[in-house]
Design a protein around this motif. Structure first.
Motif, PDB file in Angstrom:
ATOM      1  N   THR A 299      46.145  40.510  49.023  1.00 55.28           N
ATOM      2  CA  THR A 299      47.378  40.211  48.023  1.00 55.28           C
ATOM      3  C   THR A 299      47.206  40.948  46.825  1.00 55.28           C
ATOM      4  O   THR A 299      48.173  41.570  46.100  1.00 55.28           O
ATOM      5  CB  THR A 299      47.446  38.699  47.909  1.00 55.28           C
ATOM      6  OG1 THR A 299      47.382  38.119  49.038  1.00 55.28           O
ATOM      7  CG2 THR A 299      48.900  38.524  47.098  1.00 55.28           C
ATOM      8  N   ARG A 303      49.531  43.848  45.467  1.00 57.88           N
ATOM      9  CA  ARG A 303      50.489  43.620  44.003  1.00 57.88           C
ATOM     10  C   ARG A 303      50.050  44.630  43.175  1.00 57.88           C
ATOM     11  O   ARG A 303      50.945  45.284  42.280  1.00 57.88           O
ATOM     12  CB  ARG A 303      50.090  42.238  43.547  1.00 57.88           C
ATOM     13  CG  ARG A 303      51.053  41.818  42.411  1.00 57.88           C
ATOM     14  CD  ARG A 303      50.650  40.367  41.896  1.00 57.88           C
ATOM     15  NE  ARG A 303      51.129  39.504  42.895  1.00 57.88           N
ATOM     16  CZ  ARG A 303      51.113  38.365  42.738  1.00 57.88           C
ATOM     17  NH1 ARG A 303      50.774  37.683  41.492  1.00 57.88           N
ATOM     18  NH2 ARG A 303      51.602  37.376  43.539  1.00 57.88           N
ATOM     19  N   ARG A 307      52.728  46.564  41.374  1.00 61.10           N
ATOM     20  CA  ARG A 307      53.348  46.276  40.338  1.00 61.10           C
ATOM     21  C   ARG A 307      52.401  46.456  38.994  1.00 61.10           C
ATOM     22  O   ARG A 307      52.738  46.146  37.942  1.00 61.10           O
ATOM     23  CB  ARG A 307      53.568  44.752  40.379  1.00 61.10           C
ATOM     24  CG  ARG A 307      54.682  44.527  41.531  1.00 61.10           C
ATOM     25  CD  ARG A 307      54.905  43.133  42.034  1.00 61.10           C
ATOM     26  NE  ARG A 307      54.960  42.123  40.716  1.00 61.10           N
ATOM     27  CZ  ARG A 307      54.734  40.954  40.847  1.00 61.10           C
ATOM     28  NH1 ARG A 307      54.612  40.293  42.533  1.00 61.10           N
ATOM     29  NH2 ARG A 307      54.917  39.796  40.216  1.00 61.10           N
ATOM     30  N   ALA A 311      50.266  42.016  36.840  1.00 60.08           N
ATOM     31  CA  ALA A 311      50.869  41.529  37.839  1.00 60.08           C
ATOM     32  C   ALA A 311      49.651  40.809  38.589  1.00 60.08           C
ATOM     33  O   ALA A 311      49.913  39.640  39.303  1.00 60.08           O
ATOM     34  CB  ALA A 311      51.672  42.197  39.011  1.00 60.08           C
ATOM     35  N   VAL A 312      48.340  41.306  38.525  1.00 66.36           N
ATOM     36  CA  VAL A 312      47.498  40.735  39.232  1.00 66.36           C
ATOM     37  C   VAL A 312      46.591  39.766  38.373  1.00 66.36           C
ATOM     38  O   VAL A 312      45.823  38.809  39.007  1.00 66.36           O
ATOM     39  CB  VAL A 312      46.305  41.748  39.643  1.00 66.36           C
ATOM     40  CG1 VAL A 312      47.177  42.649  40.550  1.00 66.36           C
ATOM     41  CG2 VAL A 312      45.571  42.544  38.643  1.00 66.36           C
TER      42      VAL A 312
END
Length: 351
Positions: A299, A303, A307, A311-312
């Motif tokens: 994930t 991400r 992004r 975003a992480v």
């Protein structure tokens, strides 16, 4: 007539640049070996796209091919020699173990970087290269270009990309940059066997050539993913339980350095360094039975690519917690093993 004769002798596609408007060019150009007629003046973009189209049209496909069509080594007495290039130790180890399932007629050399692969290529003969694409320093595409520039048999030797997160446009770019095919991580041993059969006429042992499970097969809606699932790890390791334990131990041993690198990249706001570290961790998790960490890292990489670093950040505390849980479990296992050994020694002394 003079140019028709020249084109017929080329024995390769041709891009013919003509001082004429597109409407004046013939619909059926005299190009016996393929290519295109291009109207001048010619933009850089138009030329690049014409070269791309022409080369793509001449790239060999990878159809089902009988084993006896593979070209044997020039010296029939020597085994097939395969080079695996990957900057993650667990990935190199797994590839080697799976390939050696083809039997005694195969040798495997390992390179931890593009630079190391080039050094080996200058002094050794190989029949197939499995090339990781995203590596620190010289990446897989750049390494492939340098290998092709060595000339000789390197111009035609099969070089296969081994990578994750490959979209259709990236797949085309890899082929355009001299690679001959792709294996997607986690490695499906059946596909690996088919690829080796196609290029070398040998396959992986049928006992292990079953499609490997993927950590992504675990449902994200599960309330609590297991920290360790050795049954899953064994499937990911091509059915080799001992190898699954070894890969898990290597992953746990690497977590301290990995976490330090993630924290450093995050503090500096270096998204590229963060992606490199997350990508390497993702690759290692794909071959271990660590469902919780594998899903988190998958994930995170998705991400991060789409992004960016901000975003992480909300997911990093969960990532660190999952890594700490694995480290604690590894310490527990080591402690248990030590105690078991001590008890066995004490029992032997009493006897």
């Amino acid at each position: 007539a003079n140019w028709r004769e020249r084109l017929s002798r080329l024995d390769c596609p041709a891009l013919v640049m003509v001082n004429a408007s597109p409407s004046d060019l013939p619909d059926d150009p005299p190009l016996p070996h393929g290519g295109e007629l291009l109207s001048k003046p010619l933009s850089r973009h138009a030329l690049t796209e014409a070269i791309r189209r022409t080369r793509q049209a001449t790239l060999p496909a990878l159809p089902e091919v009988a084993a006896d069509t593979a070209t044997p080594p020039e010296d029939a007495s020597r085994p097939w020699h395969i080079l695996c290039v990957d900057d993650t130790e667990s990935n190199r180890l797994l590839l080697k173990e799976l390939i050696l399932g083809a039997g005694s007629g195969v040798e495997v050399s390992l390179a931890a970087s593009g630079e190391e692969a080039l050094a080996l290529a200058r002094h050794s003969t190989f029949d197939l290269v499995l090339m990781d694409i995203r590596m620190q320093g010289m990446d897989g595409v750049e390494t492939t270009r340098e290998l092709r520039r060595l000339g000789g048999h390197w111009r035609r030797l099969p070089i296969i990309a081994v990578t994750a997160h490959v979209q259709d446009n990236q797949r085309r770019d890899l082929l355009d940059n001299g690679l001959d095919g792709m294996l997607e991580k986690p490695i499906d041993t059946a596909q690996l066997s088919q690829l080796m059969q196609h290029h070398l006429g040998i396959g992986v042992d049928s006992d292990v050539a079953e499609p490997t499970a993927s950590p992504r097969a675990i449902r994200e809606e599960d309330a609590e993913l297991a920290e360790v699932d050795l049954a899953l790890g064994t499937r990911l390791a091509g059915g080799r339980e001992a190898l699954a334990h070894q890969l898990l131990d290597q992953l746990i041993a690497s977590l301290d350095e990995t976490e330090a690198n993630i924290r450093d990249a995050t503090a500096r706001g270096d998204d590229e360094a963060l992606l490199n570290t997350i990508h390497a961790l993702n690759g290692a998790c794909r071959y271990c039975g660590v469902p919780r960490l594998a899903l988190l890292v998958e994930t995170l990489e998705t991400r991060l690519r789409s992004r960016g670093g901000e975003a992480v950040e909300p997911l990093l505390p969960d990532l660190y917690a999952a890594m700490e849980g694995l480290r604690a479990r590894g310490t527990y296992h080591a402690s248990s093993t030590t105690k078991a050994t001590a008890n066995a020694t004490s029992s032997d002394k009493d006897t």
